[in-house]
Design a protein around this motif. Structure first.
Motif: not given
Length: 554
Positions: A126-127, A136-137, A195-200
């Motif tokens: 889910a995350y 994720n977003r 830092d936090v890298l996410t793919r949205t």
């Protein structure tokens, strides 16, 4: 009831000993009174005897989680259900307690580790983004919310890959996925520990950066852009490179809630896209006015009330430069907004394309123009050829051809009097539906022309893959006549190419006698531009070009 043996203590003992759950009973002080066989097995005390022993002395790791719950249940004579993680056994337990006679507690417990593992996996899914494994977003929004509640200083760095859709369209989604995986790996190496890298989204990444200092952000983001633009080897023979557009907002400087910060970062990213290059923008106060302006335009587009708010069209004559005769008109959209004043077509068309309203806008433009053309036919019998730029979104519609034919017939306009202009965009090359619609239109007698030829995706690809009848030479080349021999050579080559392929050719943006003379001598007498006339209101065009040159219908 006669014949039924009453439930006995031996029956109860049998049930307790054969339960699939562990069961034990303790007194008020936590001393074991009884444990069933399953309890010994689950607790890994088989062969032992815990009766008379204190539960907190034997299992001290459980005391902090259960002692107060046990004492409260006995004191208040209330049942409880809870979950605990018992570290010595690396096991999750569900524990149910029931007070008995006010001074004892019956406890049932079972191993629920497999359910907790499944729950953790579902939570992970889910995350997490399933392609890159990055948050994720949803995860990024929750983490950003946590940062705000902790009053941390941080930046939202919103990154969008330019041209990614073309990669997917031309080479398939597997190739696109591989590209995104490589970009994600590069970004992971560039983000710092905090830092936090996410793919949205498909081609969008969001970084929660532990930095708001402008100078540090400047150097770091430039390094990101440099890495993005480095070609990615996707197959042994194919490298792909792309640029990126980045928008940045900062907390607490720019806003105090995640919605505001995301909106500001998105506004800054849009600003970067307008610059058309590997670049970034940091949100500033003046962008808020731009954001509000864009919101007003989008609202009017989506409400369908843009005509009532000043959207209209003008027509620019197309002229044969050898004798000055009218050969056609191009329909151009304009917008005089009651609040915003004149809005450039470059602005509102781009917003319409970005927001998905371009199809509705083009449909309305066609309706207005063809309705006017029907009136001209009624008055003057004949009209010049009408050229309208049609977007890929509209051409992609399965009903485009049938709807257009119906509009033409309704207004009495012959298909031979209608010209579809297309711009050089890769979406067109990858769509069988667009190709099918254009072939149907050409077969019906309509002209298919390429607008701004030579400046788009791949002019030669269009000439070989599309049912093209005509090319329009971009004004950029025209403006260099008399200034650049190289540009003049390109112009002659385009005109010769068109002649060799049996295509019509027309030059846009002709403003001087020198430009006209060069084009006529080179074999391109058909022109459009201010040298002959500016774009005119329909009524003004009618009075100047139709009323005086065509006899009114009897």
């Amino acid at each position: 009831m006669k014949g039924i043996r009453p439930f006995s203590a031996s029956d109860a003992f049998y049930l307790l000993e054969n339960m699939s759950d562990g069961f034990y009973m303790v007194d008020r002080e936590g001393t074991f009174i009884y444990l069933n066989d399953m309890a010994y097995r689950i607790l890994e005390r088989e062969g032992g005897n815990l009766v008379g022993c204190n539960v907190w002395e034997e299992f001290p790791e459980a005391e902090s989680q259960l002692r107060r719950i046990y004492e409260k249940a006995i004191r208040e004579e209330t049942r409880f259900l809870t979950e605990i993680y018992f570290e010595p056994l690396k096991t999750w337990f569900e524990v149910v307690g029931q007070p008995v006679d006010g001074d004892r507690l019956a406890v049932y417990f079972s191993d629920i580790s497999r359910f907790k593992t499944a729950e953790s996996q579902l939570e992970f899914l889910a995350y997490r983004d399933d392609l890159t494994g990055l948050p994720n977003r949803r995860a990024s929004l929750e983490m950003a919310g946590d940062f705000i509640r902790e009053d941390r200083e941080f930046s939202i760095v919103l990154l969008d890959i330019d041209g990614f859709r073309q990669l997917n369209d031309l080479y398939g989604h597997d190739t696109g996925d591989r590209y995104i995986e490589v970009i994600a790996e590069r970004l992971e190496k560039l983000v710092r520990p905090d830092d936090v890298l996410t793919r949205t989204a498909g081609d969008e990444f969001l970084i929660l950066a532990d930095c708001t200092d402008l100078d540090r952000l400047d150097g770091w983001v430039k390094e990101i852009l440099k890495n993005i633009s480095t070609p990615v080897k996707l197959t042994p023979t194919f490298n792909f490179s792309a640029t990126a557009s980045i928008g940045i907002s900062r907390h607490p400087e720019d806003g105090g809630c995640i919605g505001e910060l995301l909106s500001m970062a998105d506004t800054a990213m849009y600003e970067s896209k307008l610059k058309r290059g590997n670049c970034f923008s940091i949100y500033h106060g003046k962008m808020r006015a731009k954001l509000e302006r864009r919101r007003i335009i989008e609202d009017d587009l989506f409400s369908g009330q843009f005509c009532e708010k000043g959207f209209h069209y003008v027509v620019q004559p197309q002229i044969d430069g050898t004798d000055g005769s009218l050969i056609g008109i191009e329909v151009l959209s304009r917008w005089e907004h009651p609040e915003l004043g004149p809005i450039s077509p470059f602005e509102f068309i781009q917003i319409a394309e970005d927001s998905g309203a371009i199809e509705q806008l083009t449909r309305r433009l066609l309706d207005m123009m063809l309705d006017e053309a029907g009136k001209w036919i009624g008055r003057y019998r004949d009209i010049p050829k009408i050229a309208v730029n049609v977007t890929p979104n509209l051409l992609e519609n399965k009903m485009f051809y049938s709807n257009l034919i119906r509009k033409l017939r309704k207004n009495g306009v012959s298909p031979e009097r209608f010209e579809i202009e297309i711009t050089e965009e890769s979406e067109l090359l990858s769509s069988e539906q667009i190709l099918s619609n254009l072939r149907k239109c050409q077969k019906a007698g309509m002209t298919i022309s390429i607008d701004d030829f030579g400046t788009g995706f791949s002019g030669l690809s269009y000439l070989t893959n599309f049912p093209v009848d005509k090319i329009k030479i971009d004004r950029f080349f025209i403006s260099l006549i008399g200034k650049s021999q190289q540009s003049e050579a390109i112009l002659r080559s385009i005109i010769t190419l068109a002649d060799g392929l049996g295509l019509e050719v027309i030059a846009e943006g002709v403003e001087t006698a020198e430009e006209l003379h060069f084009l006529v001598a080179a074999g391109c007498p058909h022109v459009q531009g201010y040298y002959f006339d500016k774009p005119l209101q329909p009524k003004e065009f009618e009075e100047k070009y139709l009323a005086g040159r065509h006899a009114p219908a009897e």
